[in-house]
Design an enzyme around this catalytic site. Sequence first.
Site, mmCIF file in Angstrom:
data_model
loop_
_atom_site.group_PDB
_atom_site.id
_atom_site.type_symbol
_atom_site.label_atom_id
_atom_site.label_comp_id
_atom_site.label_asym_id
_atom_site.label_seq_id
_atom_site.Cartn_x
_atom_site.Cartn_y
_atom_site.Cartn_z
ATOM 1 N N GLU A 163 -5.592 -5.339 10.483
ATOM 2 C CA GLU A 163 -4.578 -4.307 10.715
ATOM 3 C C GLU A 163 -4.863 -3.594 12.032
ATOM 4 O O GLU A 163 -5.654 -2.633 12.056
ATOM 5 C CB GLU A 163 -4.601 -3.281 9.581
ATOM 6 C CG GLU A 163 -4.332 -3.865 8.214
ATOM 7 C CD GLU A 163 -3.730 -2.808 7.285
ATOM 8 O OE1 GLU A 163 -2.597 -2.995 6.858
ATOM 9 O OE2 GLU A 163 -4.386 -1.789 7.037
ATOM 10 N N ASN A 182 0.869 -1.179 0.000
ATOM 11 C CA ASN A 182 0.000 0.000 0.000
ATOM 12 C C ASN A 182 0.904 1.226 0.000
ATOM 13 O O ASN A 182 1.475 1.581 1.031
ATOM 14 C CB ASN A 182 -0.890 -0.030 1.254
ATOM 15 C CG ASN A 182 -1.701 1.237 1.416
ATOM 16 O OD1 ASN A 182 -1.816 2.038 0.491
ATOM 17 N ND2 ASN A 182 -2.260 1.434 2.610
ATOM 18 N N TRP A 183 1.041 1.833 -1.164
ATOM 19 C CA TRP A 183 1.960 2.978 -1.279
ATOM 20 C C TRP A 183 1.411 4.229 -0.605
ATOM 21 O O TRP A 183 2.128 5.219 -0.445
ATOM 22 C CB TRP A 183 2.227 3.296 -2.754
ATOM 23 C CG TRP A 183 3.002 2.252 -3.498
ATOM 24 C CD1 TRP A 183 3.480 1.061 -3.007
ATOM 25 C CD2 TRP A 183 3.388 2.301 -4.880
ATOM 26 N NE1 TRP A 183 4.143 0.373 -4.002
ATOM 27 C CE2 TRP A 183 4.102 1.110 -5.159
ATOM 28 C CE3 TRP A 183 3.207 3.226 -5.904
ATOM 29 C CZ2 TRP A 183 4.627 0.831 -6.426
ATOM 30 C CZ3 TRP A 183 3.731 2.950 -7.159
ATOM 31 C CH2 TRP A 183 4.438 1.766 -7.418
ATOM 32 N N LYS A 184 0.148 4.235 -0.269
ATOM 33 C CA LYS A 184 -0.505 5.426 0.303
ATOM 34 C C LYS A 184 -0.267 6.638 -0.611
ATOM 35 O O LYS A 184 -0.172 6.475 -1.823
ATOM 36 C CB LYS A 184 -0.025 5.679 1.736
ATOM 37 C CG LYS A 184 -0.083 4.421 2.597
ATOM 38 C CD LYS A 184 0.017 4.708 4.052
ATOM 39 C CE LYS A 184 0.152 3.400 4.819
ATOM 40 N NZ LYS A 184 -0.052 3.530 6.226
ATOM 41 N N GLY A 203 2.618 -1.287 4.343
ATOM 42 C CA GLY A 203 2.636 0.151 4.061
ATOM 43 C C GLY A 203 4.056 0.635 3.820
ATOM 44 O O GLY A 203 4.615 0.479 2.730
ATOM 45 N N GLY A 204 4.666 1.210 4.853
ATOM 46 C CA GLY A 204 5.980 1.843 4.730
ATOM 47 C C GLY A 204 7.014 0.998 4.000
ATOM 48 O O GLY A 204 7.723 1.494 3.108
ATOM 49 N N GLU A 229 -6.922 4.522 7.818
ATOM 50 C CA GLU A 229 -6.736 5.963 7.554
ATOM 51 C C GLU A 229 -7.984 6.553 6.893
ATOM 52 O O GLU A 229 -8.337 7.707 7.131
ATOM 53 C CB GLU A 229 -5.476 6.168 6.690
ATOM 54 C CG GLU A 229 -4.221 5.920 7.521
ATOM 55 C CD GLU A 229 -3.021 5.404 6.747
ATOM 56 O OE1 GLU A 229 -3.000 5.493 5.511
ATOM 57 O OE2 GLU A 229 -2.090 4.891 7.405
ATOM 58 N N SER A 275 3.214 -2.394 10.520
ATOM 59 C CA SER A 275 4.662 -2.415 10.755
ATOM 60 C C SER A 275 5.301 -3.757 10.425
ATOM 61 O O SER A 275 6.201 -4.223 11.138
ATOM 62 C CB SER A 275 4.978 -1.991 12.197
ATOM 63 O OG SER A 275 4.577 -0.640 12.392
ATOM 64 N N HIS A 317 -9.472 1.011 4.755
ATOM 65 C CA HIS A 317 -8.211 1.204 5.472
ATOM 66 C C HIS A 317 -8.469 2.121 6.668
ATOM 67 O O HIS A 317 -9.289 3.044 6.597
ATOM 68 C CB HIS A 317 -7.162 1.815 4.530
ATOM 69 C CG HIS A 317 -5.794 1.789 5.130
ATOM 70 N ND1 HIS A 317 -5.377 2.729 6.049
ATOM 71 C CD2 HIS A 317 -4.765 0.923 4.976
ATOM 72 C CE1 HIS A 317 -4.141 2.429 6.430
ATOM 73 N NE2 HIS A 317 -3.741 1.340 5.787
ATOM 74 N N GLY A 345 2.201 1.981 10.847
ATOM 75 C CA GLY A 345 3.146 3.086 10.722
ATOM 76 C C GLY A 345 3.818 3.478 12.031
ATOM 77 O O GLY A 345 4.447 4.525 12.116
HETATM 78 C C1 PEP Z 1 -0.907 -0.027 6.055
HETATM 79 O O1 PEP Z 1 -0.956 1.153 5.823
HETATM 80 O O2 PEP Z 1 -1.776 -0.797 5.617
HETATM 81 C C2 PEP Z 1 0.209 -0.526 6.853
HETATM 82 C C3 PEP Z 1 0.174 -1.747 7.293
HETATM 83 O O3 PEP Z 1 1.221 0.387 7.095
HETATM 84 P P1 PEP Z 1 2.645 0.062 7.765
HETATM 85 O O4 PEP Z 1 3.145 -1.223 7.141
HETATM 86 O O5 PEP Z 1 3.499 1.229 7.423
HETATM 87 O O6 PEP Z 1 2.412 -0.099 9.224
#
Ligand code: PEP
Length: 249
Positions: free
Chosen positions: A166, A9-11, A233-234, A96, A212, A94, A172
């Site tokens: 999640e 997920n590049w956001k 994500g990251g 967010e 994470s 998600h 994050g």
């Molecule tokens: C996400 O945004 O779905 C996610 C899991 O982010 P991160 O891996 O950065 O925690």
Amino acid sequence: MRKLIVAGNWKMNKTLQEGIDLARAVNEKINGQKALVVLCTPFIHLSEVKKVITKSSLFLGAQNCSSKSAGAYTGETSASMIKSTGADYVIIGHSERRAYFKETDKTLNNKIRLALENELIPIYCCGEVLPEREAGKHFDVVQSQINEGLFSLSNKEFSKVVIAYEPVWAIGTGLNATPEQAQEMHAYIRDLIDDKYGKSVAGDTTIQYGGSCKPANAKELFAQPDVDGGLIGGASLSEEDFIAIVNSI
Ligand code: PEP
């Protein structure tokens, strides 16, 4: 058969050119891994990223879709538009989007239906915030999100859905759920699906872990029997980290 899926997920990151470069680099390193891989890019990247995907186990996804099918909804992007770029997946719900854009389970249920009608595979996100976990309410929260968001689907519709657990406190933050915490919740989700749709559908449902996830912890998380890959994500913004995560399945 249950699929193992790692989705990035590049956001809201990467310019178009940077995104194409990243997708090209990932595409080059996809080579017979066990998991299917999905790149969930910003809308504007979709059709260009599609052009650099040549590997049969690499797919394209969006990060959201509109809850409306078409019309005068300025700034929105519909499920059919996403499908027309060559995407096959779409992240829905998600945390967010739930937090910053006030998306409710009812809205998300509309989005899921539109995604399915347009032959997109929804990756439906669920998970509790920290105070809910600390109050011991995490199972209730996830049950309610899944119930409201998904359980009005028919058996056939539901069997196309991917779920991503999640925990919001892990997204994050650098603080991942332990493999035991992830397994406990994934097994709980699978039991909910079993109660509603039966053993065969429950056994075949892909339940990803997100929060994470990185090369250092992915192997242990993915080794859990009910963890079927990850939503990343990251770490999906670095080709090396993302591929290391894919390789740890
Ligand atoms: C996400 O945004 O779905 C996610 C899991 O982010 P991160 O891996 O950065 O925690």
